[in-house]
Design a protein around this motif. Structure first.
Motif, short mmCIF file in Angstrom:
data_model
loop_
_atom_site.label_atom_id
_atom_site.label_comp_id
_atom_site.label_asym_id
_atom_site.label_seq_id
_atom_site.Cartn_x
_atom_site.Cartn_y
_atom_site.Cartn_z
N ILE A 77 8.12 -42.42 30.84
CA ILE A 77 9.09 -43.20 31.70
C ILE A 77 10.45 -42.79 31.11
O ILE A 77 11.36 -42.39 31.87
N ALA A 82 6.79 -40.84 35.35
CA ALA A 82 6.30 -42.05 35.46
C ALA A 82 4.98 -41.79 36.16
O ALA A 82 5.03 -41.14 37.41
N PHE A 97 9.90 -53.91 31.28
CA PHE A 97 9.99 -52.84 32.21
C PHE A 97 10.77 -53.26 33.59
O PHE A 97 11.49 -52.85 34.40
N PHE A 103 10.10 -51.00 37.72
CA PHE A 103 8.76 -51.17 38.51
C PHE A 103 9.17 -51.35 39.86
O PHE A 103 10.12 -51.90 40.36
N PRO A 306 5.27 -48.24 38.52
CA PRO A 306 6.39 -47.66 37.96
C PRO A 306 7.20 -46.97 39.19
O PRO A 306 6.35 -46.34 40.15
#
Length: 410
Positions: A77, A82, A97, A103, A306
């Motif tokens: 990340i 990702a 996150f 995300f 992600p």
């Protein structure tokens, strides 16, 4: 002849180009997970197979140990690289996150599949943030289980499951006298914490457990419950073998499969290892909720999606979310992994006797969340350290240790 050869070569080149272009059009996902044991890998393969049946291309990125997998994911990340999907638990770690905008939401998939109508409200709430769905639930696990080898307990002359901790320790003495390792202990901090939690639930009940972990209640009753829990945990030290330190959970399960040990404290994912070994619940091994417990600690797995900046990956993420919540996939995944399906509308007749027990407790609301759901990752780490220090340090001063318990929340 030369002209024909040129045309042939050109045709081969075009065919190769067309095939490559066609492959690029397929929704491709890199799946990062820590599901590497036999049962876990078999369960993940259920999702992979269905994803590929629907035209997806699967790229596996498995890393043994969820701690190592989580660290690798965070590094990816930070590096702006990702993976398309990550297996992770539902809880505050995922929320962190999401709050950082890292995300992709999948609420359009959830709406089309009417997830809200087939998932428990508590799960719907946990996969949603600010009105949007971000996580695709795969299955729920009970963490209050004590598995036992039918062969081992029979050799020790144990005829029935113990109903109290006193009876439980008496049975461990019988196993020891029979030359069998009483407890197949997974000597890693996260495993020890799960044993701590299932004992704690047996001592303070559902309301008391929630007061401690959710309300951070420091009353005398809570401190006393922690003290009693530590006393039982400490007593277990006398029933593990010399090779327990650092042992993986699936290696501990193997000790039951081969009847080298009597019991194991573990989440119901351990059933996946029994299944791979061809062992049947009720016949080769038994499962019981920890003595004196009126409920079950649970944890819920999910897939995270992600942001990658790739439109093709975004398309693959939505396809994967659909696959994971397919009723047939939910059941087959649960059977392989030893889990309970997240969907409430699936055919439960295929579930084994252990899974049905877990499903009944969940349906009755006799459940409490694993600490990873309600605590921050930092607090989870502090709890693991706290339990490990008590276990590994060999201290029997449960009262002093209990008094320091609430420092993990600071």
């Amino acid at each position: 002849m030369k002209t024909m050869m040129k045309l042939l070569l050109a045709g081969v080149a075009f065919a190769g180009f067309f095939a490559a272009a066609h492959a690029e059009d397929k929704p491709t996902i890199e799946m990062m997970s820590s599901w590497t044991s036999g049962g876990e890998a078999a369960a993940l393969n259920v999702i992979k197979t269905e994803f590929e049946k629907r035209g997806g291309v699967w790229e596996d990125s498995s890393i043994a140990g969820f701690g190592a997998a989580d660290a690798a994911f965070q590094n990816r990340i930070v590096a702006g690289d990702a993976p398309g999907a990550k297996q992770g638990v539902i809880g505050l770690a995922a929320a962190d996150f999401v709050s950082q905008g890292l995300f992709n939401p999948i609420d359009d998939v959830a709406a089309a599949g009417k997830w809200a109508g087939v998932l428990p409200k508590s799960i719907t709430d946990l996969i949603s943030y600010d009105g949007k769905v971000y996580l695709a639930p795969t299955g729920a696990h009970g963490e209050s289980w004590v598995f036992y080898s039918k062969e081992a307990v029979s050799k020790a002359g144990i005829a029935e499951e113990p109903k109290s901790w006193d009876e439980f320790f008496a049975d461990l003495d019988k196993l020891k006298a029979a030359g069998i390792v009483p407890v197949a202990w997974g000597g890693q901090p996260w495993q020890q914490t799960k044993v701590f939690n299932m004992i704690l639930l047996s001592q303070v009940g559902i309301d008391g457990f929630l007061k401690i972990y959710v309300d951070k209640d420091k009353s005398e009753a809570s401190v006393d419950g922690v003290k009693k829990t530590l006393e039982i945990l400490g007593k277990l030290r006398g029933y593990v073998d010399a090779g327990a330190a650092g042992r993986n959970w699936n290696d501990a399960t193997a000790m039951l499969i081969t009847a080298k040990a009597g019991v194991q404290f573990m989440g119901d994912w351990a059933k996946g290892e029994f299944t791979v070994a061809g062992k049947e619940p009720g016949k080769d091994y038994g499962c019981m909720i920890a003595p004196e417990s009126k409920g079950m600690v649970y944890i819920a797995d999910s897939l995270w999606f992600p942001k990658t900046g790739n439109a093709g990956t975004d398309k693959a993420q939505k396809l994967l979310a659909e696959v994971v919540m397919d009723p047939a996939v939910q059941v087959e995944f649960a059977l392989k992994k030893g889990a309970v399906p997240m969907r409430t509308d699936v055919d439960k007749s295929k579930l084994d006797i252990c899974a049905r027990k877990g499903a009944e407790l969940m349906a009755a609301g006799a459940i409490v969340p694993d600490q990873a759901i309600v605590l921050t990752p930092q607090q989870v780490g502090a709890l693991d350290d706290y339990v490990d220090e008590y276990w590994s340090g060999g201290s029997n001063d449960a009262a002093s240790a209990a008094a320091n318990f609430f420092a993990i929340f600071e």
